[in-house]
Design an enzyme around this catalytic site. Structure first.
Site, short mmCIF file in Angstrom:
data_model
loop_
_atom_site.label_atom_id
_atom_site.label_comp_id
_atom_site.label_asym_id
_atom_site.label_seq_id
_atom_site.Cartn_x
_atom_site.Cartn_y
_atom_site.Cartn_z
N HIS A 19 25.97 23.08 5.40
CA HIS A 19 24.60 23.26 6.25
C HIS A 19 24.70 23.64 7.56
CE1 HIS A 19 21.29 20.69 4.19
NE2 HIS A 19 20.94 21.67 5.00
N ARG A 54 11.51 30.09 -8.83
CA ARG A 54 12.73 29.47 -9.62
C ARG A 54 12.44 28.12 -9.81
NH1 ARG A 54 18.58 30.55 -8.08
NH2 ARG A 54 18.36 28.66 -6.84
N GLU A 92 22.88 34.86 -14.97
CA GLU A 92 23.94 34.61 -14.22
C GLU A 92 25.20 34.07 -14.65
OE1 GLU A 92 22.46 32.03 -11.01
OE2 GLU A 92 21.08 30.89 -12.52
N ASP A 137 26.29 33.59 -8.85
CA ASP A 137 27.03 32.74 -10.08
C ASP A 137 27.65 33.87 -10.99
OD1 ASP A 137 26.83 30.08 -9.33
OD2 ASP A 137 24.51 30.34 -9.73
N ARG A 194 32.81 29.73 -6.14
CA ARG A 194 32.17 30.51 -5.22
C ARG A 194 32.16 29.86 -3.90
NH1 ARG A 194 25.59 30.52 -6.78
NH2 ARG A 194 25.37 30.42 -4.54
N CYS A 253 18.65 39.24 -7.46
CA CYS A 253 18.54 38.53 -6.16
C CYS A 253 19.80 37.80 -5.81
CB CYS A 253 17.61 37.49 -6.69
SG CYS A 253 17.95 36.31 -7.89
C1 PEP Z 1 22.81 33.54 -7.91
O1 PEP Z 1 23.45 32.81 -8.54
O2 PEP Z 1 23.01 34.83 -7.59
C2 PEP Z 1 21.43 32.94 -7.14
C3 PEP Z 1 20.58 34.07 -6.71
O3 PEP Z 1 21.13 31.93 -7.26
P1 PEP Z 1 22.00 30.66 -6.42
O4 PEP Z 1 22.68 31.33 -5.24
O5 PEP Z 1 20.63 29.81 -5.72
O6 PEP Z 1 22.74 30.04 -7.28
MG MG Z 2 22.85 30.98 -9.06
#
Ligand code: PEP
Ligand code: MG
Length: 599
Positions: free
Chosen positions: A199, A342, A441, A465, A475, A512
């Site tokens: 954060h 989403r 993903e 992901d 990640r 995305c």
């Molecule tokens: C992703 O996993 O690429 C994504 C856009 O979703 P988040 O980063 O919210 O997991």
């Molecule tokens: Mg994701």
């Protein structure tokens, strides 16, 4: 700058979490934890006094939190919920009443009672299955820390009162500490611990102050008053640089600023390739409040509205009305531009900081996203109702995260149909043609993409992901961050497979994940046939500039070349050369790399 211009021990490298270059004086601040040194029994006749001492400390803490909230800089007003949640913890009976009862019943001092209450609360949190919620024990500890400090009368330095132009150097800064910073004064900060998904890092970006975290020994090496260069683009900190180095960085600073404003000037131009291909560039957002900024950065819509933050802001699961209002406003403000909402992606690593300890053994593989929604159909239904109802007010489509196979799509669609029937029966309007998609993903969804494509209107590739699950690399774990490689040929092949499946089935496709906002990725993604991107709004101006400097033919050639390479390193080197030619001013920027790595 060459290595020999500064001595090795005068330079530190950490994780750049917020970009920009600054040169300024160091100010060390101590944010270390209070130790409970004394645990003692209280005489009967002094018990009430002890209770009062505890209540006074609570009141002081409450006042401090309220002051902090009032002083929140505009840029982070929407993050005020962090402080709200701290006030709520303060008033919670598990903390307040339980501690008072312990002082009265066990005749122990307030610090001891507080420590015992924390242990009890921790046991309750340990039993909570949800990784995110259980990791909120950090917030409880934060609040208890504040109370303890007030009990001991130990006034720790008020960051809001720092009135010189300085660079803060701290072992750790909590999100609450960060909201305290007087941004008219504080130029930036560096810390020993922490990383890009905390954060604190997100707040630094929202405040637009350069910051570097995870330097490990900054507080050991920097002394109060040292001159520092903080390069938030590369993660480098130089302690007491000589004049030559300072001049070098001043020039770099000027170049960086000039380059940023030149990019920003073109952000409203359409994303057209040199040969006239129109590309859609949209924004990822987390809060309704970001919508205005999204337009300023030149986004043509919202390609990913991460809805979990509305749930994380409040203690209770938000009701249908609250969600509906939020989605309706986003849709109305942007209409006729598209908004992709989403469904809830709670759980796993969502928004947890490096210091959060998740209670699930494998949170990323656990009960998150669509799995959680199918397990909790009431929560899911109420969100779906809110999304569908809002669709009557703008151009909304929606999608499900973390789909691993067809059964989840079938189950989720069944619930959507039931919700639509309910709305029909109640005579409530929604867009009957609303498009429904899924995020790709998880590698199993890539493999099944041709099958999945027959059941949905669009795919959105979540590379953050996909890289994590495809390469088996956490990640948010800094120890394996070097392996988190968007340019790994396996990742590129997976994306290609999904693009082909969408194209063959004639359904929509967008991307995305953070790769969408990485300038090095743009040529190959275009060459692959991706023509719909959604990204961090701050990345949009740069990505549009890259798109506007390429032809599709060149992009396809780049993609073909890259597919002939076998390691991520080769791919990155090739792309860096290409993008450097397209945009000679682009500085090699670890912050951007980090954004890709951090997700
Ligand atoms: C992703 O996993 O690429 C994504 C856009 O979703 P988040 O980063 O919210 O997991
Ligand atoms: Mg994701």
């Amino acid at each position: 700058m060459t290595k020999d211009t500064v001595q090795d021990d005068a330079r530190l490298t950490g994780i750049p979490v917020s970009p920009g270059i600054i040169i300024g004086k160091a100010r060390l601040v101590d944010r270390s934890r209070v130790k409970i040194l004394y645990q003692y029994l209280i005489d009967d006749d002094r018990i009430n006094e002890e209770v009062q001492r505890f209540k006074n400390a609570l009141e002081t803490t409450e006042r401090q939190l309220a002051t902090l909230k009032n002083r929140l800089p505009d840029q982070v007003k929407d993050h005020g919920f962090i402080l709200d949640s701290h006030s709520m913890i303060l008033r919670d009976s598990m903390l307040r009443d339980a501690a008072i009862r312990k002082i009265l019943d066990e005749k122990i001092n307030a610090e001891w009672a507080l420590k015992k209450s924390l242990e009890e609360i921790r046991r309750v949190f340990d039993q909570i299955d949800d990784g995110y919620i259980s990791s909120r024990i950090d917030d409880v500890e934060n609040v208890i820390e504040r109370i303890l400090r007030n009990l001991s009368g130990d006034r720790r330095e008020d960051l809001g009162e720092i009135s010189e132009r300085v660079i803060i150097v701290a072992h750790d800064l909590s999100p609450a500490d960060t909201t305290e910073l007087n941004i008219r004064r504080v130029m930036g900060f560096i810390t020993d611990v922490g990383g890009p998904t905390s954060h604190t890092a997100i707040l630094a970006q929202a405040l637009e102050i350069p910051a570097i975290m995870g330097l490990e020994k900054a507080t050991g090496m920097v002394r109060d008053g040292d001159l520092l260069i903080l390069d938030g683009n590369t993660g480098e900190v130089i302690i007491n640089p000589d004049d030559r180095v300072i001049i070098h960085y001043q020039e770099k600073q000027l170049r960086h600023d000039a380059y940023k404003s030149s990019i920003a000037r073109t952000s409203h131009l359409p994303a057209l390739t040199v040969d006239g291909h129109r590309i859609s560039v949209q924004a990822n957002i987390e809060f309704l409040e970001e919508v205005a900024a999204v337009r300023d950065y030149g986004a043509e819509g919202i390609g990913l509205y991460r809805t979990e933050f509305l749930y994380l802001r409040s203690r209770e699961v938000p009701g249908e009305e609250e969600l509906f209002e939020d989605y309706r406003q986003v849709a109305e403000i942007l209409s006729p531009a598209p908004v992709t909402i989403r469904s809830l992606d709670l759980g796993g690593d969502k928004f947890s900081s490096q210091t959060d300890v998740s209670r699930e053994m494998n949170p990323a593989l656990g009960l998150r996203a669509i799995r959680f929604c199918l397990r909790e159909p009431e929560i899911f239904r109420s969100q779906l109702r809110a999304i569908l109802r809002a669709s009557a007010f703008g151009n909304i489509r929606f999608m499900f995260p973390m789909i691993s196979g067809l059964q989840e799509v079938i189950d989720a669609k069944k619930i959507v149909s039931e919700v639509k029937e309910e709305l029909d029966a109640e005579g409530i309007e929604y867009d009957p043609d609303i498009k429904m998609g899924i995020m790709i993903e998880i590698p199993s969804a890539v493999t099944m993409a041709d099958v999945l494509a027959r059941h949905v209107d669009f795919f959105s590739i979540g590379t953050n992901d996909l890289i994590q699950y495809g390469l088996g690399v956490d990640r948010i774990n800094e120890h394996v961050a070097y392996m988190y490689q968007p340019f790994h040929p396996a990742v590129l092949r997976m994306i290609r497979q999904v693009v082909r499946a969408a194209r063959d089935a004639g359904i929509g496709l967008s991307l995305c994940g953070e790769m969408a906002g990485d300038p090095l990725c743009t040529p190959i993604l275009l060459g692959l046939g991706v023509d719909d991107f959604s990204m961090n709004p701050r990345a949009i101006p740069l990505i549009k500039t890259i798109i506007r400097s390429l032809t599709m033919e060149e992009a396809r050639a780049d993609f073909e070349t890259v597919m002939g390479l076998s390691t991520a390193r080769e791919v990155r080197a090739y792309l860096w050369g290409r993008v450097k030619k397209l945009l000679p001013e682009l500085e090699r920027n670890r912050f951007l790399d980090q954004k890709v790595a951090g997700g």
